[in-house]
Design a protein around this motif. Structure first.
Motif, PDB file in Angstrom:
ATOM      1  N   THR A 263       0.726  -1.215   0.021  1.00 33.15           N
ATOM      2  CA  THR A 263      -0.052  -0.008  -0.058  1.00 33.15           C
ATOM      3  C   THR A 263       0.942   1.286  -0.098  1.00 33.15           C
ATOM      4  O   THR A 263       0.850   2.024  -0.964  1.00 33.15           O
ATOM      5  CB  THR A 263      -0.933   0.059   1.303  1.00 33.15           C
ATOM      6  N   ASN A 266       2.696   1.733  -3.047  1.00 29.75           N
ATOM      7  CA  ASN A 266       2.022   2.308  -4.289  1.00 29.75           C
ATOM      8  C   ASN A 266       1.408   3.572  -3.951  1.00 29.75           C
ATOM      9  O   ASN A 266       1.167   4.464  -4.924  1.00 29.75           O
ATOM     10  CB  ASN A 266       0.571   1.446  -4.139  1.00 29.75           C
ATOM     11  N   TYR A 267       1.414   4.177  -2.843  1.00 29.00           N
ATOM     12  CA  TYR A 267       1.124   5.528  -2.552  1.00 29.00           C
ATOM     13  C   TYR A 267       2.287   6.371  -3.419  1.00 29.00           C
ATOM     14  O   TYR A 267       2.078   7.549  -3.623  1.00 29.00           O
ATOM     15  CB  TYR A 267       1.170   5.891  -1.307  1.00 29.00           C
ATOM     16  N   PRO A 270       1.158   7.893  -7.049  1.00 26.07           N
ATOM     17  CA  PRO A 270       0.215   9.041  -7.310  1.00 26.07           C
ATOM     18  C   PRO A 270       0.738  10.352  -6.617  1.00 26.07           C
ATOM     19  O   PRO A 270       0.524  11.436  -7.019  1.00 26.07           O
ATOM     20  CB  PRO A 270      -0.810   8.428  -6.514  1.00 26.07           C
ATOM     21  N   ILE A 271       1.578  10.160  -5.372  1.00 31.99           N
ATOM     22  CA  ILE A 271       1.905  11.225  -4.672  1.00 31.99           C
ATOM     23  C   ILE A 271       2.849  12.103  -5.436  1.00 31.99           C
ATOM     24  O   ILE A 271       2.745  13.559  -5.710  1.00 31.99           O
ATOM     25  CB  ILE A 271       2.699  10.998  -3.325  1.00 31.99           C
ATOM     26  N   GLN A 274       0.917  13.734  -8.807  1.00 30.06           N
ATOM     27  CA  GLN A 274       0.215  14.697  -8.676  1.00 30.06           C
ATOM     28  C   GLN A 274       0.743  15.947  -7.855  1.00 30.06           C
ATOM     29  O   GLN A 274       0.408  17.087  -8.116  1.00 30.06           O
ATOM     30  CB  GLN A 274      -1.263  14.345  -7.648  1.00 30.06           C
ATOM     31  N   ASN A 277       1.941  17.705 -10.834  1.00 31.02           N
ATOM     32  CA  ASN A 277       0.982  18.274 -11.331  1.00 31.02           C
ATOM     33  C   ASN A 277       0.565  19.542 -10.680  1.00 31.02           C
ATOM     34  O   ASN A 277       0.420  20.630 -11.277  1.00 31.02           O
ATOM     35  CB  ASN A 277      -0.421  17.431 -11.467  1.00 31.02           C
ATOM     36  N   ILE A 278       0.533  19.582  -9.261  1.00 30.33           N
ATOM     37  CA  ILE A 278       0.084  20.732  -8.693  1.00 30.33           C
ATOM     38  C   ILE A 278       1.380  21.803  -8.516  1.00 30.33           C
ATOM     39  O   ILE A 278       1.229  23.029  -8.775  1.00 30.33           O
ATOM     40  CB  ILE A 278      -0.051  20.184  -6.816  1.00 30.33           C
ATOM     41  N   VAL A 281       0.612  23.338 -12.061  1.00 30.20           N
ATOM     42  CA  VAL A 281      -0.470  24.293 -11.701  1.00 30.20           C
ATOM     43  C   VAL A 281       0.063  25.643 -11.065  1.00 30.20           C
ATOM     44  O   VAL A 281      -0.357  26.837 -11.625  1.00 30.20           O
ATOM     45  CB  VAL A 281      -1.680  23.865 -11.175  1.00 30.20           C
TER      46      VAL A 281
ATOM     47  N   GLU B  26      -8.458   8.499 -12.069  1.00 35.86           N
ATOM     48  CA  GLU B  26      -7.098   9.008 -11.754  1.00 35.86           C
ATOM     49  C   GLU B  26      -6.526   9.638 -13.324  1.00 35.86           C
ATOM     50  O   GLU B  26      -6.032  10.765 -13.583  1.00 35.86           O
ATOM     51  CB  GLU B  26      -6.000   8.230 -11.078  1.00 35.86           C
ATOM     52  N   GLU B  30      -5.881  13.148 -14.767  1.00 40.20           N
ATOM     53  CA  GLU B  30      -4.530  13.387 -15.382  1.00 40.20           C
ATOM     54  C   GLU B  30      -4.896  14.123 -16.673  1.00 40.20           C
ATOM     55  O   GLU B  30      -4.089  15.137 -17.236  1.00 40.20           O
ATOM     56  CB  GLU B  30      -3.767  12.370 -15.537  1.00 40.20           C
ATOM     57  N   ILE B  33      -5.848  17.837 -17.167  1.00 46.02           N
ATOM     58  CA  ILE B  33      -4.976  18.793 -16.730  1.00 46.02           C
ATOM     59  C   ILE B  33      -4.317  19.784 -18.126  1.00 46.02           C
ATOM     60  O   ILE B  33      -4.417  20.849 -18.213  1.00 46.02           O
ATOM     61  CB  ILE B  33      -3.706  18.458 -15.840  1.00 46.02           C
ATOM     62  N   MET B  60      -8.134  23.200 -11.630  1.00 47.05           N
ATOM     63  CA  MET B  60      -6.812  22.466 -12.020  1.00 47.05           C
ATOM     64  C   MET B  60      -6.308  21.784 -10.677  1.00 47.05           C
ATOM     65  O   MET B  60      -6.204  20.547 -10.425  1.00 47.05           O
ATOM     66  CB  MET B  60      -5.768  23.184 -12.647  1.00 47.05           C
ATOM     67  N   LEU B  61      -6.239  22.676  -9.493  1.00 48.54           N
ATOM     68  CA  LEU B  61      -5.762  22.071  -8.248  1.00 48.54           C
ATOM     69  C   LEU B  61      -6.799  21.061  -7.737  1.00 48.54           C
ATOM     70  O   LEU B  61      -6.116  20.192  -7.245  1.00 48.54           O
ATOM     71  CB  LEU B  61      -5.608  23.344  -7.231  1.00 48.54           C
ATOM     72  N   ALA B  64      -6.177  18.133  -9.442  1.00 48.66           N
ATOM     73  CA  ALA B  64      -4.990  17.269  -9.235  1.00 48.66           C
ATOM     74  C   ALA B  64      -5.386  16.441  -7.594  1.00 48.66           C
ATOM     75  O   ALA B  64      -4.654  15.446  -7.815  1.00 48.66           O
ATOM     76  CB  ALA B  64      -3.820  18.268  -9.048  1.00 48.66           C
ATOM     77  N   ALA B  65      -5.829  17.137  -6.958  1.00 45.44           N
ATOM     78  CA  ALA B  65      -6.248  16.717  -5.783  1.00 45.44           C
ATOM     79  C   ALA B  65      -7.030  15.297  -5.694  1.00 45.44           C
ATOM     80  O   ALA B  65      -7.153  14.374  -5.096  1.00 45.44           O
ATOM     81  CB  ALA B  65      -6.958  17.780  -4.676  1.00 45.44           C
ATOM     82  N   GLY B  67      -6.996  13.447  -8.441  1.00 49.71           N
ATOM     83  CA  GLY B  67      -6.238  12.675  -9.027  1.00 49.71           C
ATOM     84  C   GLY B  67      -5.629  11.884  -8.161  1.00 49.71           C
ATOM     85  O   GLY B  67      -5.292  10.635  -7.930  1.00 49.71           O
ATOM     86  N   LEU B  68      -4.927  12.662  -7.061  1.00 53.24           N
ATOM     87  CA  LEU B  68      -4.313  12.133  -5.912  1.00 53.24           C
ATOM     88  C   LEU B  68      -4.917  11.177  -5.082  1.00 53.24           C
ATOM     89  O   LEU B  68      -4.394   9.977  -4.738  1.00 53.24           O
ATOM     90  CB  LEU B  68      -3.638  13.280  -5.070  1.00 53.24           C
ATOM     91  N   GLY B  71      -5.672   8.360  -7.236  1.00 56.00           N
ATOM     92  CA  GLY B  71      -4.533   7.345  -7.238  1.00 56.00           C
ATOM     93  C   GLY B  71      -4.098   6.582  -5.973  1.00 56.00           C
ATOM     94  O   GLY B  71      -3.763   5.169  -5.890  1.00 56.00           O
ATOM     95  N   MET B  72      -4.297   7.286  -5.047  1.00 58.15           N
ATOM     96  CA  MET B  72      -3.872   6.562  -3.756  1.00 58.15           C
ATOM     97  C   MET B  72      -4.990   5.535  -3.414  1.00 58.15           C
ATOM     98  O   MET B  72      -4.582   4.344  -2.925  1.00 58.15           O
ATOM     99  CB  MET B  72      -3.951   7.576  -2.387  1.00 58.15           C
ATOM    100  N   GLY B  75      -4.093   2.829  -5.306  1.00 53.32           N
ATOM    101  CA  GLY B  75      -2.783   2.019  -4.770  1.00 53.32           C
ATOM    102  C   GLY B  75      -3.053   0.875  -3.697  1.00 53.32           C
ATOM    103  O   GLY B  75      -3.002   0.026  -3.399  1.00 53.32           O
ATOM    104  N   ARG B  76      -3.961   1.641  -2.830  1.00 52.05           N
ATOM    105  CA  ARG B  76      -4.627   0.948  -1.321  1.00 52.05           C
ATOM    106  C   ARG B  76      -5.210  -0.346  -1.870  1.00 52.05           C
ATOM    107  O   ARG B  76      -4.810  -1.351  -1.460  1.00 52.05           O
ATOM    108  CB  ARG B  76      -5.577   1.855  -0.637  1.00 52.05           C
ATOM    109  N   GLY B  78      -5.376  -1.915  -4.811  1.00 55.37           N
ATOM    110  CA  GLY B  78      -4.431  -2.694  -5.418  1.00 55.37           C
ATOM    111  C   GLY B  78      -3.427  -3.610  -4.693  1.00 55.37           C
ATOM    112  O   GLY B  78      -3.593  -4.870  -4.892  1.00 55.37           O
ATOM    113  N   ARG B 133      -3.580  -2.300 -11.806  1.00 57.12           N
ATOM    114  CA  ARG B 133      -3.335  -1.276 -11.608  1.00 57.12           C
ATOM    115  C   ARG B 133      -3.013  -0.449 -12.983  1.00 57.12           C
ATOM    116  O   ARG B 133      -2.950   0.464 -13.416  1.00 57.12           O
ATOM    117  CB  ARG B 133      -2.253  -0.799 -10.688  1.00 57.12           C
TER     118      ARG B 133
END
Lengths: 634, 583
Positions: A263, A266-267, A270-271, A274, A277-278, A281, B26, B30, B33, B60-61, B64-65, B67-68, B71-72, B75-76, B78, B133
């Motif tokens: 887990t 995998n984080y 994306p961290i 993104q 990406n932030i 932006v 996700e 993405e 954006i 956009m923010l 992205a949030a 998306g985050l 994504g998490m 991942g969790r 998965g 994934r």
């Protein structure tokens, strides 16, 4: 993905000094591939520069070509654009070619280094004393050649070039960013800081659970191994349900740690993505404001380029942090590899050598040809004079003490005397020290005290290779090697002719069955002679010793359950082999013992009785007890 | 094959479905954006509308949030799905193996089963997670980016479509070609491992015959072979990165050239062109990812096959429908029994076996290696099923009994026996979970194991290491006998179970068994005549047939094989001391 796998495999132990190991490894790589490495370094640099130039092109594209088109009302002239595209195409080609070339060279370097490491490992391993093999699990040694070397491959071929590449990229991108706009660069740097912090904490959590997973995996592994090995016993005792329950507990624990470890791992993706990406932006907004105000001549095209750099800045930073982790983990493997290489080889201070001799006028003269007669060439260290002592097979133990460790002596004050051609039998219960004594004659181990003399020469003075060549040995568990039957028999004497081999096989009663094999003497043996029966393998081992035709023989009689007929055949060939040689035999069979010139009865590392069969029966001691079957206790 | 494995996903189905859903979410975020980016540049920057920049930037923010978060979550789930799948696979395999009959167990090697349960499952776990994934994410990302690109400018986007087709095809061929080399590399790898293995385990032989140099040379050859094949394989793989770069660069150049022309005629804006260039990376990177997923999957097919082999193996020995729960006595009858390990093998291992053994008799069994002594006794506790004829225990066919009842009453001490990690008492209680300490000690006394256990400092609490490696061969055998005795069996089978015990102790054990459990039928397989000559009757096995069956005297008179063995063992051919190697 690859990084994760590595962490799983080699995350077991932390390496004490990864920096030192890395330096040593790099030195190793440079030693043979100096030019290659230099070239790779240059090529990576060229590749990065070309790539940055390509990115700069996007800025120029908009500012210098497209915006002017829009501003001027003339018929647009595309020639400058075409020229610019031509120029950038050259950069691209240079970039692609250098990336290909450095990959191509790296394949050679990586595989070459691995091959050299493997070869050196093996070469060195062959020089190590028996003690090393006694004290290291065979599975662990094997895993150095496979797992540890494999981890290094990942590291040399991917991690290191990537770190270099990323390093160059970071520097060049950073410089470009600073040139384009300093405030935006600061914004990017802050975001990179946040990114590194987040990555680190997620990776830290993940690593913690990976360690736990590794531990649990080990437990599951061990349990499976034990149960699979005893599966038939489980069946016989109808113990299936209990076993399943125990397994389930271990398996559940493994699941929990694997789940958590994965887990957090995998984080990471994306961290990073993104946050990247932030960062993008934020730069877009700040940059938009700046460009709109035209602050410091910042243009729209400049913003476009900067945004590309923003992306190509965070990527290599992530890569470096990931790869550094992988490198540290790979060092665990490197440590095991270098540990093996640093093991002290078997010491050999012997200077007495074995040479062919011929007799002239009652004197022994060294001969370059095969004369069939051998002598010890003894160059006296004091005055440089040379003595020749004929090889006869006289062995004397004088007050020998021995222990595998200095603090635990297992043989005490062993004295024995074997005339050429005599047969000495050792008897005694398991662990009494029978095998140990025979291992001292050929110096598999060195004694703590006392002296062993071979034809009157202290064995410590004899070169180990020559000493061992003069001794034939047939061990209890037969080991054969991948190769043909012929090669296996020739094992002991490289220049043995086919006739000599056939003669040895006949002496060992092996000729008959060998001829019946599909390809006769050229039949391939694999997996320790798995295609032969236990008895046949033993006959081959006897033939292997016979072809050497040694004056002294060490026999460890087999005790495994072989049927009586085969056993008789083996016995017959052993008897033939022993004829006329000094023989030390660890005896399990009555006939062998009875026919011996001298019987040594061992108990707890001491010779407690010695003599012929008749003498010992007379004595009514331990031997008598053993012989009449009245002894108790193993 | 794959479907059989997927059945084990079970309670992790929800997580398995959630993973790709979140991954697609996700991807959507993405993809949005670069689109928003274009809008900032075109409608915000170019129009000089600062409010618009803030508005879209804020959007956009948020994107992205989201998306985050997606994504998490992906991942969790998965991780949960794949780790859970792996757990279930291991459990399913382990349970399956517990149902195996001896015939099934023979098919797999111990090392093979261990690899299947560990390495292979880990491979599948990795592949499963990758699939969940990436398998949906990569195409989704590509398709989304493609749609966005087409919606911006269909004409220019055709460049991407063509690039994807070309790159995809070339990647396919490169990977296929390289995989071929990698497959060739495996046997070379095995050869090198064999060389190391041989030298590690037979180092004494190598050193005794001074063969270090030749063995090193042999190893160098094996090592060189690996070097060559890997260089060949890798030389294919290294085309991937430059190829990818060429495609990306070509796309950039083409888009720039044609884009510039379009901008001039105002069919494209600068912002739109920027977005198009950004999607270029998205599309081609996804393709690269997809190719990696395929490599992973194709590499794990071997593991999938090996796991499903274990799961699909069915035991032929099943409990009958209305099993008999009581074994009447210890009588054994073989009626025209024929037996082979493999159904289609021509020569049966046992043929024409007819035996009638009364309850309480002591029967010795003797014969050369390969004469099928062990096969014979294994049929009694139904460790294998007969091919023809029938085996009766207590007057009933063994197939009518409940297997557990039968094996409790017919206690076999196997030739290759093991002890398990735990105390001596733990090991003994395998025979009977509820045995009291006194009962355990009593069994040890009968098996002559008490004398050495009493000498251990921890006595019956002594810890036994894996496989019983911290006790000697003879001690291990005696503990195994004691363990079998705790079942209080009606039939006791000792398959060469005292081979490492010295002759005197061997005799003592037999005497104790004869006196203390006289009603138990005892079958003793041995190599030594001395171990069987006191038995009520002795079976002489030869090449799968009963060559003789009678008392020691009768056989000595009438049976040639028996006499031959007897003479060779008593007239200077027998064992001198105990069997079993040096520790």
């Amino acid at each position: 993905m690859a990084g994760m796998k590595q962490r799983m495999r080699s995350g077991k132990s932390a390496v004490k000094n990864p920096g030192k190991l890395l330096t040593r490894l790099m030195k190793y790589v440079f030693r043979e591939y100096k030019l290659h490495c230099l070239l790779v370094f240059v090529l990576i640099f060229v590749g990065v520069i070309a790539n940055v130039q390509g990115t700069m092109f996007t800025k120029n594209l908009i500012d210098e070509y497209i915006t002017p088109f829009l501003l001027s009302s003339d018929e647009p002239n595309f020639t400058p654009l075409a020229k610019a595209i031509g120029r950038v195409a050259v950069f691209y080609v240079v970039g692609v070619v250098s990336v290909y070339l450095y990959n191509w060279i790296m394949v050679k370097v990586t595989q070459g280094v691995l091959r050299n490491l493997r070869n050196e490992l093996f070469e060195h391993m062959e020089t190590l004393p028996i003690k090393y093999f006694d004290t290291h699990a065979h599975g662990d040694i094997m895993s150095i050649y496979t797992n540890d070397i494999d981890t290094l491959r990942q590291m040399i071929s991917q991690s290191i070039p990537q770190v270099i590449n990323s390093g160059f990229t970071i520097v060049s991108v950073f410089v470009s960013m600073v040139i384009l706009n300093i405030p935006l660069t600061l914004v990017t740097l802050v975001m990179v800081g946040v990114m590194i912090y987040c990555t680190k904490s997620a990776a830290g959590q993940s690593g913690k659970y990976f360690l736990e997973q590794q531990k649990n995996l080990g437990a599951v592994n061990g349990f499976i191994e034990e149960m699979m090995d005893g599966q038939k016993v489980v069946k016989v005792f109808c113990h299936e349900e209990e076993t399943k329950k125990e397994f389930k507990d271990l398996n559940d624990k493994l699941f929990i740690s694997a789940d958590r470890a994965n887990t957090y791992a995998n984080y990471l993706g994306p961290i990073n993505a993104q946050l990247g990406n932030i960062s993008y932006v934020i730069c877009a907004i700040v940059g938009g404001v700046l460009a709109l105000n035209g602050a410091g001549g910042f243009t729209l095209g400049g913003l476009a380029s900067f945004l590309t750099f923003n992306k190509s800045f965070s990527m290599p930073i992530n890569q470096i942090s990931q790869q550094l982790n992988a490198i540290v983990m790979a060092m665990a493997g490197a440590e095991r590899i270098f540990n093996l290489m640093d093991e002290k080889p078997e010491a050999d201070d012997g200077y007495v050598t074995l040479v062919n001799v011929a007799e002239e006028n009652g004197e022994l003269i060294e001969s370059a040809e095969r004369t069939g007669r051998w002598a010890w060439k003894h160059v006296h260290q004091a005055d440089g004079s040379v003595d020749y002592v004929e090889l006869k097979g006289n062995v004397v133990f004088d007050g020998v003490d021995f222990g595998y460790n200095d603090d635990k002596i297992v043989l005490h004050d062993v004295k024995l005397y074997a005339e050429p051609g005599q047969k000495i039998a050792f008897v005694g219960s398991t662990g009494a020290g029978k095998t140990t004594i025979t291992n001292l004659i050929n110096r598999f181990y060195d004694i703590q005290d006392g002296k062993i003399r071979y034809d009157g020469i202290n064995v410590n003075k004899i070169k180990k290779d020559d000493l061992r060549r003069s001794l034939g040995i047939v061990l209890q568990d037969t080991h054969l090697f991948t190769g043909t039957v012929r090669e296996n028999i020739r094992f002991g004497k490289l220049d043995a002719t086919d006739e000599e081999i056939a003669a040895a096989a006949k002496l060992a009663n092996a000729d008959g069955f060998i001829r019946r094999l599909p390809q006769g003497y050229d039949t391939m043996l694999t997996g320790d002679g798995a295609n032969l029966s236990q008895g046949q393998r033993q006959l081959l081992a006897i033939a292997r010793a016979a072809v050497v035709d040694p004056p002294v023989l060490i026999l460890d009689e087999a005790t495994s359950s072989i049927d009586t007929r085969t056993e008789r055949i083996i016995q017959e060939s052993m008897d033939r082999l022993m004829r006329g040689r000094t023989t030390f035999v660890i005896a399990h069979r009555l006939s062998t013992v009875r026919n011996s010139d001298c019987i040594m009865v061992l108990e707890q590392g001491r010779i407690i009785e010695r003599g012929t069969h008749e003498q010992l029966i007379e004595e009514k001691g331990k031997y008598y007890q053993l012989y009449t079957g009245n002894s108790i206790g193993a | 094959m794959v479907r059989r494995l997927l059945k084990e996903v079970k309670e992790y189905k929800r997580a398995s479905i959630a993973t790709p859903v979140f991954m697609i979410l996700e991807v959507l975020m993405e993809t949005a954006i670069p689109f928003l980016m274009a809008s900032i540049i075109d409608d915000g920057v170019n129009a000089g509308d600062m409010n618009y920049i803030y508005k879209v930037g804020g959007l956009m923010l948020v994107t992205a949030a989201l998306g985050l978060a997606a994504g998490m979550a992906g991942g969790r789930f998965g991780a949960k799905a794949s780790a859970g799948f792996a757990k279930n696979l291991r459990e399913a395999m382990f349970s399956r193996i517990q149902t195996y009959s001896f015939a099934n167990i023979d098919k797999f090697s111990t090392a093979g089963l261990v690899t299947r349960l560990t390495t292979d499952v880990t491979n599948v776990q990795m592949a499963y997670q990758m699939t969940l994934r990436m398998f949906m994410r990569a195409p989704a990302s590509m398709i989304c980016a493609m749609i966005m690109a087409f919606s911006i400018n269909a004409q220019l986007s055709m460049i991407y479509l063509i690039a994807v087709l070309i790159l995809g095809t070339v990647l396919f061929f490169i990977i296929r070609h390289a995989m071929g080399y990698f497959e060739q590399a495996f046997p070379k790898y095995d050869a090198m491992n064999a060389s190391v293995q041989e030298n590690v385990s037979a180092i004494r032989v190598v050193k005794a015959y001074v063969r270090e140099d030749q063995e090193t040379e042999k190893f160098h050859r094996a090592s060189e072979n690996i070097y060559r094949i890997f260089v060949k394989a890798e030389n294919n793989v290294i085309f991937n990165a430059p190829l990818m770069m060429i495609t990306v660069y070509t796309c950039i150049i083409l888009i720039s050239w044609f884009g510039a022309k379009m901008i001039v005629v105002e069919s494209l804006t600068t912002g739109e062109m920027m977005s198009l260039l950004a999607y270029c990376m998205n599309i081609l990177m996804s393709l690269m990812m997809l190719s990696m997923v395929f490599v992973m999957l194709s590499m794990s097919t071997a593991s999938i096959r090996r796991i499903s082999e274990v799961l699909n193996e069915t035991s032929e020995i099943q409990n009958p429908e209305n099993p008999v729960m009581e074994v009447a006595d210890g009588s054994i009858v073989f009626k025209d029994v024929e037996f082979s390990y493999k159904k289609d093998s021509e020569e049966p291992v046992l043929k024409q076996i007819n035996l009638d053994i009364k309850s309480g008799e002591t029967i010795g069994i003797i014969g050369g290696t390969g004469s099928a002594k062990t096969s014979l006794v294994n049929l009694i506790s139904r460790l294998y099923d007969v091919t023809k004829g029938e085996v009766l225990v207590g007057g009933r066919n063994v197939k009518e009994y409940d297997i557990e009842v039968l094996r409790d009453k017919v206690s076999a001490v196997l030739q290759k026996n093991v002890l398990f990690t735990g105390s001596i008492l733990d090991n003994l209680r395998w025979g009977n979970l509820n045995a009291t300490d006194e009962e355990c000690m009593e069994a040890c006394r009968l098996a002559c194991a008490d004398e050495f256990i009493e000498r251990f400092p921890m006595k019956y609490q002594t810890h036994i290491e894996q496989g019983g490696n911290n006790v000697s061969g003879g001690q291990k055998q005696r503990l195994c006998i004691a363990r079998a005795l705790l079942k209080k069996p009606k039939i006791l089978i000792l398959d060469d179970s005292t081979s490492a015990v010295d002759t005197a102790t061997d005799a003592k054990i037999r005497r104790a068994l004869g006196e203390e459990i006289p009603d138990t039928t005892k079958l003793i397989i041995a190599q030594r005549i001395s171990s069987v000559q006191d038995a009520d009757r002795i079976i002489v096995m030869d090449e799968g047939e009963v060559n003789g069956f009678g008392t020691h005297k009768e056989l000595l008179d009438a049976n040639e094989i028996y006499r031959e063995v007897y003479e060779s063992q008593t007239k200077g051919g027998g064992d001198f001391d105990e069997k079993g190697g040096e520790a």
